[in-house]
Structures are given as structure tokens and as C-alpha cells.
Design a protein around this motif. Sequence first.
Motif, mmCIF file in Angstrom:
data_model
loop_
_atom_site.group_PDB
_atom_site.id
_atom_site.type_symbol
_atom_site.label_atom_id
_atom_site.label_comp_id
_atom_site.label_asym_id
_atom_site.label_seq_id
_atom_site.Cartn_x
_atom_site.Cartn_y
_atom_site.Cartn_z
ATOM 1 N N SER A 9 0.800 -1.258 0.040
ATOM 2 C CA SER A 9 0.039 -0.111 0.085
ATOM 3 C C SER A 9 0.960 1.100 0.012
ATOM 4 N N ALA A 10 1.923 1.281 0.640
ATOM 5 C CA ALA A 10 2.757 2.315 0.875
ATOM 6 C C ALA A 10 3.475 2.599 -0.389
ATOM 7 N N LEU A 11 4.061 1.566 -1.199
ATOM 8 C CA LEU A 11 4.380 1.753 -2.460
ATOM 9 C C LEU A 11 3.495 2.380 -3.462
ATOM 10 N N CYS A 12 2.253 1.570 -3.302
ATOM 11 C CA CYS A 12 1.226 2.392 -4.488
ATOM 12 C C CYS A 12 1.103 3.650 -4.190
ATOM 13 N N LEU A 13 1.127 4.167 -2.847
ATOM 14 C CA LEU A 13 0.660 5.625 -2.649
ATOM 15 C C LEU A 13 2.020 6.349 -3.191
ATOM 16 N N ALA A 14 3.168 5.867 -2.875
ATOM 17 C CA ALA A 14 4.271 6.566 -3.500
ATOM 18 C C ALA A 14 4.444 6.877 -4.682
ATOM 19 N N ALA A 15 3.990 5.723 -5.715
ATOM 20 C CA ALA A 15 3.809 5.725 -7.029
ATOM 21 C C ALA A 15 2.839 6.678 -7.517
ATOM 22 N N LEU A 16 1.576 6.828 -6.809
ATOM 23 C CA LEU A 16 0.339 7.590 -7.257
ATOM 24 C C LEU A 16 1.129 8.970 -7.051
ATOM 25 N N LEU A 17 1.737 9.348 -5.900
ATOM 26 C CA LEU A 17 1.943 10.586 -5.697
ATOM 27 C C LEU A 17 3.142 11.130 -6.953
ATOM 28 N N ALA A 18 4.011 10.005 -7.059
ATOM 29 C CA ALA A 18 4.988 10.546 -8.057
ATOM 30 C C ALA A 18 4.469 10.752 -9.529
ATOM 31 N N ALA A 19 3.291 9.945 -9.837
ATOM 32 C CA ALA A 19 2.951 9.954 -10.970
ATOM 33 C C ALA A 19 2.099 11.386 -11.114
ATOM 34 N N CYS A 20 1.688 12.090 -9.863
ATOM 35 C CA CYS A 20 0.873 13.180 -10.050
ATOM 36 C C CYS A 20 1.673 14.468 -9.907
ATOM 37 N N ALA A 21 2.946 14.341 -10.059
ATOM 38 C CA ALA A 21 3.674 15.457 -10.059
ATOM 39 C C ALA A 21 4.792 15.417 -10.995
ATOM 40 N N SER A 22 5.146 16.418 -11.829
ATOM 41 C CA SER A 22 6.002 16.555 -12.903
ATOM 42 C C SER A 22 7.568 16.580 -12.169
ATOM 43 N N SER A 23 8.473 16.139 -12.494
ATOM 44 C CA SER A 23 9.770 16.148 -11.964
ATOM 45 C C SER A 23 10.721 16.613 -13.344
ATOM 46 N N PRO A 24 11.813 17.451 -12.734
ATOM 47 C CA PRO A 24 12.031 17.897 -11.393
ATOM 48 C C PRO A 24 11.004 19.247 -11.168
ATOM 49 N N SER A 25 10.970 19.497 -10.004
ATOM 50 C CA SER A 25 10.128 20.614 -9.533
ATOM 51 C C SER A 25 10.757 21.723 -10.015
ATOM 52 N N SER A 26 10.015 23.025 -10.296
ATOM 53 C CA SER A 26 10.614 24.089 -10.498
ATOM 54 C C SER A 26 9.786 25.133 -9.448
ATOM 55 N N SER A 27 10.419 26.426 -9.641
ATOM 56 C CA SER A 27 9.800 27.350 -8.842
ATOM 57 C C SER A 27 8.312 27.595 -9.113
ATOM 58 N N LEU A 28 7.733 27.205 -10.343
ATOM 59 C CA LEU A 28 6.419 27.490 -10.576
ATOM 60 C C LEU A 28 5.707 26.321 -9.950
ATOM 61 N N GLY A 29 6.197 25.237 -9.319
ATOM 62 C CA GLY A 29 5.615 24.112 -8.900
ATOM 63 C C GLY A 29 5.332 23.196 -9.905
ATOM 64 N N ASP A 30 4.404 22.133 -9.480
ATOM 65 C CA ASP A 30 4.221 21.087 -10.298
ATOM 66 C C ASP A 30 2.895 20.988 -10.969
ATOM 67 N N LEU A 31 2.797 20.340 -12.275
ATOM 68 C CA LEU A 31 1.521 20.144 -12.956
ATOM 69 C C LEU A 31 1.027 18.808 -12.717
ATOM 70 N N PRO A 32 -0.088 18.787 -12.367
ATOM 71 C CA PRO A 32 -0.764 17.311 -12.207
ATOM 72 C C PRO A 32 -0.469 16.595 -13.221
#
Length: 603
Positions: A9-32
Motif C-alpha cells: 500500500s505504501a509503495l502504491c501511494l508513493a507511485a501515485l504521488l510520483a505520477a501526479c507530479a512533474s519532475s523535477p520541480s521548479s519555482s512554478l510548482g508541479d503540474l498534475p
Amino acid sequence: MIACLRLLSALCLAALLAACASSPSSSLGDLPRTPDASIEQLLEQATSAKTPEKASLLRLSAADLAYHQNNPARSAQILAQVPLDSLKPAAQVFASTLTAELAMTRNQPKAALAALNHPSLQNLKELAPEQQIRTGTVHARAYEADGQTLAAARERVAMAPLLSGDTASSNHEAIWALIAAVPAEQLQATNNPTLDGWVSLALAVKGAGTLEQQQAAIDTWRVQNPGHPASLQLPQPLIKLKELASQPLSKIALLLPQEGPLANVARALREGFMAAHYQAEQAGQKPPIIEFYDSSRLSSIDDFYAKAQAAGVQLVVGPLEKPLVKQLNDRPQLPITTLALNYSETDQGPAQLFQFGLAAEDEAREVSQRARADGLHRAAAMVPKGEWGERVFRAFRQDWEANGGTVIGVEYVDQPVALAQQIADLFHLRQSEGRAKSLQSTVGTDVAAQPSRRQDIEFIFLAVPPQLAQQIKPTLNFQYAGDVPVYATSHVYSASGDRNQYLDMNNVMFCETPWLLNTTDPLRNQVAAQWPQANGSLGRLYAMGVDAYRLAPRLGQLKALPDTRIDGLSGNLGISPNQRVDRQLPWAQFVNGQVQRLPDTSR
């Protein structure tokens, strides 16, 4: 086992959160991003997210997924849970774009434009190309739906360098369609070199009359703008013009009745048609040969076409008689392209048949469009009793209600003596008087009460002859409804020049042919000098004759360029998908016995 499930469950949560954020982060923040998860999974993870930012990104992803699953109501519900002001700029752009897309599903372009006016949109060019394209696309759609055509084109020009393949080609064609739809007088320099190139191309095409002149203008433009996208890839409608230009029109058959009840109508049409022909000759053009055929003596429409074909006729203008037009419309095909000067009752006809007339239904729809452009929503109507009035009212009502308007009531007028009662019924004045009498009976004393009318009627649609119109407007004044705007068809205008007659219709607005409103047109004045009756209501038929001549060589052009229009003397002319000539008319108003031209509205 439970520990393994918790770890999974923890791994799935981490994967979901990673998928919902663009990388790398910038000063403008992440795009869903929309991950490989259901809406319910995303919302569940949002409730247990470690930070408000991650929770918002997950909810934005869920709202976006609902939108792409064609569930805008669910998408809007989820989006409402996201605090826009607390987001970083990138997420604000994403949320504003989605808000605009949802507004467009409700056909609310102004709401979409308001969403795209968020300050975060200033950062759009710093975001991923995919987001720039998505935002630019909905921005262009909203501008177009709001009538801001040049602004829509500007958005598409801006995102063109980001596109490739079929998407780039579609956007390329869409830019031309937008620019071509803008009237020439509204095409101005924008300080955007690429957009200005499109504008100059449209002006070159619109400023040329014949197909040959248009082709020459396009070739000249391409030489002057070798690196422009439209020069490198000419839009498809302009490519079709080359094919049309290679088939010049050299002989026309004019098929009109010389005898019978329509002979006078036909005479005005013929004189207008030939006036335009002689004008072309005087201008040094090589107009087509005109051959005359008498439709009142036709024994067989097939015999006529056989003779016309044998004579080398390439286009037939006519017939005028409705039964003959119906015959043509019912056929699967015609041997010669034909511009009928009347309309059949049914829409679908052969591919070779075009239809042109001064249809009252066109004017009814013109009233609907004008009132809508003026911001009105609730109408009442007054039309004559009988089949004609029913047809005109039906055309108005269909267009009005199809675009969100409401018809409060309609009165079918006939005898002037009944007008006062009919207007009182329309505005519920008798009910007002009844309430006053009831109150008087209750209190047992005289009650000073002025009748009051219903307030939900914003304007009146009027389609009646001048004699009735002269009585309706004063009766409206008498019945406490003189302040209700009146939008009328041209039938209220006799073009008699009688100022006293027009005083009775003060403030009535009506659509009319340019022929009767623009008294400075050289051809109009030349015709009126020879045939004075062209100054009056018959002028509409002379105008139609002139325009039939001008339409003749351009039918294929208008069909190939559906957004192209001709500024004619019977209206601004275009071709509808069912190959009927539709007219957009200018507007005027009676003011103190004078006819005053009104400004045009955007369409």
C-alpha cells in the motif's frame, strides 16, 4: 502478511504521488498528471496525502480524469474542492485551463475567458509544451465562441510552432478559417508578423472580385511572403480556387417568365441582372454571354436543359416559379449547374442546384440574431394571420429558442380594429385592470390605479406590412408599452419617402437591403435613373437581379470557401451547407420621420 500488504500500500501511494507530479520541480510548482488509477483511488489518496499541495494535485488529477471520461459534472464537483489561490502557479494554470474547458462544455465562452484571465497564465510559456497547447486550444475555442475571431486566430498562431503532424495541419486550416471569416473592414494589423501575414492574405483574397483576380492576388502574396506558413503550405480552400479558376464561365441562360402573374417581378430581376452585366462590360471585363429563355412557355424542363446544353450553356439562372424550383429540387441531379431564384419547401436537393431569394424567413432569423447580439432574451411576436405569418414566426422562433431565447407570447394580427385588444392581451393589461377593480370592490372606495403591463417582454418581433405597422406602434404607446423595443423585418418599410408615415413608427428598428439604405451606390443610382420604380420597394428585386449576376461566376468559389461572403446589394451573401444563399442585412431605425442607419453588430 499484513505487513506485506502495508508495504504494498505504501509503495502504491508513493507511485501515485510520483505520477501526479512533474519532475523535477521548479519555482512554478508541479503540474498534475493523470496516473493509471481510478477517480476514487485518486480521491482516497488525496484524503491521506501528507501535504495540502499533494492533496490538491491528486484532486486536480481526479477532476481532469472525470473531464476526459466525459463526466463534466463530476469534474466540476471535484475541482470545486481545490483551493485555487493556495496552489503554485503551474497548478493554477492547470486548474484555470480545466475550469475553462468545463465552461465550454456548458457553452459559456465568457466564463471560460474569465477563468483564463487568471494571473498565473502569464507563466504559461515556461510550462511544458503539452500544457501550452492545451491551454491555447481552449483559449482559441472560447474566443471563437465569443465572437472574438481575430483573438482566436492569434492563439492558434501562437501555439502553431509547438504542433506537428495532423494536429499541426488541422490548426493551420483552422487559422485560415478564422481569418477568412472576419469581414475585410475588421482585418487590421496586429503587430504580430505571422498573424499579420494571415491577415494580408485574407485581404488579398477578399479584395479580388473574380476567381482569376483572386488567384493572381494569392500568387503575388506568396512571392512577397515566401517564408510564411501559409506560403509554404497554402490552405486547402485556396488550393481549390486554382481548380475553379481553370473553368471560366462563358455562357449563362437566364430563365424567367415573360408572361403571367410573375412577369413584373421577373422584369425587375432581369433589368437588375443585365445592369450588372453592362457594368462589367464598361469596366473592361469579359462577361459571359447571356441567353434568354421564357419559363412561362416551357413545355418540359428536360427540353429546356437539352436546348441549353446544345447551346453551350454552363450555368442556368432561374427559374423563378416555385413549382419549377420544386421540380428541380426533387431530382437526383441536374445536367447544368443552376441558380434558382426562389426556394423549394424541402432542404435537400441535387448537388448542381443553388437557390436564392428574398425569403422572409431569412429576415426573421436576422431579427433573432440582432436581438441576441443586443443582449436580449425574452421576446413577444406580432405577425399576420395565415400561412405566411406562421412560416415567418416559425423561422424566428426556431432560431431564437435554439440559441437560448424565450418566446413569451405571439399575436396573429388581421383587422386593425382588434389591435388594441390583442396588444392588451399580450401585455396582460386587462388582468391589471381587473386587479384594480377587485381592490376597489374590497375596500369599498374608488381606487386610483393606472393599468400596468407585464415586465418580462424585452422586445417585440414584428413582421407586418407598413399599413399595420403604422397602427401597431401608436397602439403600443397607448397601451403603456411604448418603451418596449420593436425589431421588424423589412416588410414594415414601404420606401415611399412619406415622412408622416414614418412618424407613426418612431423608434421601430428594421432590417433592409443595402439597395434601399445605401443611396450612394453608383450602379443603384444608374438603375434608378433609368427605372424610377427601383427607388421604391421594387428596388429589392432589382438588387436581387444584380446579386444573381454577381453570384453566378462565384457559386463554386463560395462552395469551396464556405466562410467567404459577398457584399451584395440585397445583403451580405454566403452559401449555406444546403446550397441556399443566405443574406445578412444591415439595420435602420425610424427617427422623427427619417430613416437612420444603425451600426452593424458582431456575429
